[in-house]
Design a protein around this motif. Structure first.
Motif, mmCIF file in Angstrom:
data_model
loop_
_atom_site.group_PDB
_atom_site.id
_atom_site.type_symbol
_atom_site.label_atom_id
_atom_site.label_comp_id
_atom_site.label_asym_id
_atom_site.label_seq_id
_atom_site.Cartn_x
_atom_site.Cartn_y
_atom_site.Cartn_z
ATOM 1 N N TYR A 35 0.823 -0.984 -0.016
ATOM 2 C CA TYR A 35 -0.123 -0.005 0.106
ATOM 3 C C TYR A 35 0.912 1.408 0.129
ATOM 4 O O TYR A 35 2.223 1.189 0.152
ATOM 5 N N ASP A 36 0.118 2.331 -0.200
ATOM 6 C CA ASP A 36 1.087 3.533 -0.063
ATOM 7 C C ASP A 36 0.872 4.116 1.464
ATOM 8 O O ASP A 36 0.114 4.898 1.754
ATOM 9 N N LEU A 37 2.152 3.927 2.051
ATOM 10 C CA LEU A 37 2.528 4.365 3.379
ATOM 11 C C LEU A 37 2.023 5.882 3.615
ATOM 12 O O LEU A 37 2.584 6.533 2.836
ATOM 13 N N GLY A 38 1.265 6.240 4.522
ATOM 14 C CA GLY A 38 1.009 7.615 4.733
ATOM 15 C C GLY A 38 -0.302 8.246 4.021
ATOM 16 O O GLY A 38 -0.554 9.199 4.274
ATOM 17 N N ALA A 39 -0.334 7.636 2.798
ATOM 18 C CA ALA A 39 -1.384 8.315 1.688
ATOM 19 C C ALA A 39 -2.968 8.548 2.545
ATOM 20 O O ALA A 39 -3.485 9.567 2.304
ATOM 21 N N LEU A 40 -3.328 7.502 3.195
ATOM 22 C CA LEU A 40 -4.652 7.552 3.724
ATOM 23 C C LEU A 40 -4.694 8.742 4.757
ATOM 24 O O LEU A 40 -5.552 9.335 5.214
ATOM 25 N N ASP A 41 -3.508 8.743 5.540
ATOM 26 C CA ASP A 41 -3.542 9.636 6.673
ATOM 27 C C ASP A 41 -3.529 11.297 5.819
ATOM 28 O O ASP A 41 -4.374 12.063 6.441
ATOM 29 N N HIS A 122 -1.251 9.823 -3.165
ATOM 30 C CA HIS A 122 -0.363 8.700 -3.283
ATOM 31 C C HIS A 122 0.920 8.974 -2.557
ATOM 32 O O HIS A 122 1.111 10.004 -1.881
ATOM 33 N N SER A 123 1.915 7.780 -1.993
ATOM 34 C CA SER A 123 2.960 8.345 -1.545
ATOM 35 C C SER A 123 4.092 7.204 -2.381
ATOM 36 O O SER A 123 3.659 6.039 -3.042
ATOM 37 N N PHE A 124 5.189 7.389 -2.205
ATOM 38 C CA PHE A 124 6.352 6.703 -2.911
ATOM 39 C C PHE A 124 7.463 6.267 -2.248
ATOM 40 O O PHE A 124 7.752 6.991 -1.278
ATOM 41 N N THR A 125 8.089 5.319 -2.495
ATOM 42 C CA THR A 125 9.349 4.786 -1.796
ATOM 43 C C THR A 125 10.490 5.994 -2.182
ATOM 44 O O THR A 125 10.591 6.067 -3.107
ATOM 45 N N PRO A 126 11.245 6.034 -1.100
ATOM 46 C CA PRO A 126 12.348 7.198 -1.071
ATOM 47 C C PRO A 126 13.544 6.453 -1.783
ATOM 48 O O PRO A 126 14.258 7.294 -2.492
ATOM 49 N N VAL A 127 13.665 5.238 -1.990
ATOM 50 C CA VAL A 127 14.547 4.613 -2.716
ATOM 51 C C VAL A 127 14.298 3.605 -3.655
ATOM 52 O O VAL A 127 13.298 2.788 -3.347
ATOM 53 N N TRP A 128 14.599 3.721 -4.859
ATOM 54 C CA TRP A 128 14.107 2.876 -5.794
ATOM 55 C C TRP A 128 15.480 2.339 -6.831
ATOM 56 O O TRP A 128 16.154 3.393 -7.318
ATOM 57 N N LYS A 129 15.517 1.074 -6.842
ATOM 58 C CA LYS A 129 16.637 0.723 -7.728
ATOM 59 C C LYS A 129 17.876 1.047 -7.160
ATOM 60 O O LYS A 129 18.962 1.281 -8.043
ATOM 61 N N GLY A 130 18.209 1.288 -5.663
ATOM 62 C CA GLY A 130 19.335 1.829 -5.348
ATOM 63 C C GLY A 130 19.590 3.019 -5.223
ATOM 64 O O GLY A 130 20.660 3.683 -4.712
ATOM 65 N N LEU A 131 18.731 4.043 -5.965
ATOM 66 C CA LEU A 131 18.846 5.053 -6.034
ATOM 67 C C LEU A 131 17.947 6.085 -5.217
ATOM 68 O O LEU A 131 16.907 5.727 -4.978
ATOM 69 N N GLN A 132 18.746 7.012 -4.331
ATOM 70 C CA GLN A 132 17.726 8.087 -3.637
ATOM 71 C C GLN A 132 17.001 9.023 -4.365
ATOM 72 O O GLN A 132 17.480 9.621 -5.385
ATOM 73 N N ARG A 133 15.619 9.114 -4.132
ATOM 74 C CA ARG A 133 14.706 10.187 -4.928
ATOM 75 C C ARG A 133 14.878 11.534 -4.142
ATOM 76 O O ARG A 133 14.743 11.532 -2.849
ATOM 77 N N SER A 134 15.220 12.564 -4.952
ATOM 78 C CA SER A 134 15.358 13.791 -4.313
ATOM 79 C C SER A 134 13.977 14.369 -4.121
ATOM 80 O O SER A 134 13.781 15.233 -3.185
ATOM 81 N N VAL A 135 13.122 14.135 -4.944
ATOM 82 C CA VAL A 135 11.503 14.837 -4.855
ATOM 83 C C VAL A 135 11.098 14.575 -3.311
ATOM 84 O O VAL A 135 11.330 13.380 -2.912
ATOM 85 N N GLU A 136 10.415 15.300 -2.923
ATOM 86 C CA GLU A 136 9.489 15.289 -1.744
ATOM 87 C C GLU A 136 8.125 15.279 -1.962
ATOM 88 O O GLU A 136 7.381 14.567 -1.266
#
Length: 240
Positions: A35-41, A122-136
């Motif tokens: 699920y999208d952690l925190g999205a429902l909140d 929605h929410s998204f995982t901060p790390v994808w395929k080993g790369l840190q995502r800078s967008v918040e």
């Protein structure tokens, strides 16, 4: 203007009749895949400004509500080997009631002459395929549609003016990719604006997103709605 608020991935619940398919899969169900952690909140914080709202707490691993019926990821590895009748049962029990109900409400507003702004949370995982995502905070829209581009750019500016978050347009995903808003744009080519708000899960703690983040988004969207009301009131006064 009517605001329709939705949250397709609000929870990781597996209905009892399908629990056997997910035996010993608690770790995956509790992760960003379930699920999208925190999205429902965030969704619940934004509900007061919505004219209509609907969310789902059924795990996306049972069926993916944010994908078209023809999409290869509609069913996960846990459900993709089910028989066609079993898949159709899930579609009719969970997918269609959710999406059809929202589509019907949007249709009602548009027939009344309203412009519908659909905010999908929605929410998204901060790390994808080993790369840190800078967008918040990401705002996803179809860049080919001028009204969506204008709305999203204006919302980004409003968020920047009220916070220090790293706001990006069409990141970490493209707004024109297959999704619920993409489908609805085809159904309602006029008077529909579909924007997905994507929030970085790095902010998620103790089943909550930060209060200041939620309030910032709430105030920005509330400001848009108020400005639209004032504009319409001004036009009405000039006519009459």
């Amino acid at each position: 203007m009517k605001i329709v608020l939705t949250c397709e991935h609000g929870g990781n619940i597996i209905p009892k009749e399908y629990e056997s398919l997910f035996s010993n899969q608690e770790a995956i169900l509790n992760s960003h895949r379930g699920y999208d952690l925190g999205a429902l909140d965030v969704f619940k914080t934004l509900e007061p400004i919505a004219d209509f709202s609907k969310h789902s707490i059924t795990s996306r691993l049972l069926i993916e509500l944010n994908r078209s019926l023809h999409h290869k990821c509609l069913f996960s590895e846990f459900t993709q080997n089910l028989s066609k009748p079993e898949k159709n049962k899930i579609i009719n029990q969970f997918y269609k009631p959710y999406r059809d109900g929202i589509e019907a409400e949007i249709s009602k507003y548009i027939k009344q002459g309203e412009t519908v702004v659909h905010i999908s949370v929605h929410s998204f995982t901060p790390v994808w395929k080993g790369l840190q995502r800078s967008v918040e905070i990401g705002l996803l829209y179809d860049s080919r549609i001028q009204k969506e581009k204008q709305f999203s750019k204006a919302l980004k500016l409003e968020l920047i003016n009220q916070s220090n978050y790293k706001i990006r347009l069409n990141q970490p995903y493209l707004g024109k990719s297959d999704g619920f808003t993409t489908y609805l744009r085809k159904q309602f080519p006029i008077n529909y604006i579909g924007v997905e708000i994507e929030i970085n899960q790095k902010f998620y703690q103790n089943n909550k997103m930060p209060h200041i983040l939620k309030q910032t988004i709430l105030e920005c969207l509330g400001s848009f709605k108020q400005k639209h009301r004032e504009y319409n009131s001004e036009i009405t006064n000039k006519i009459f």
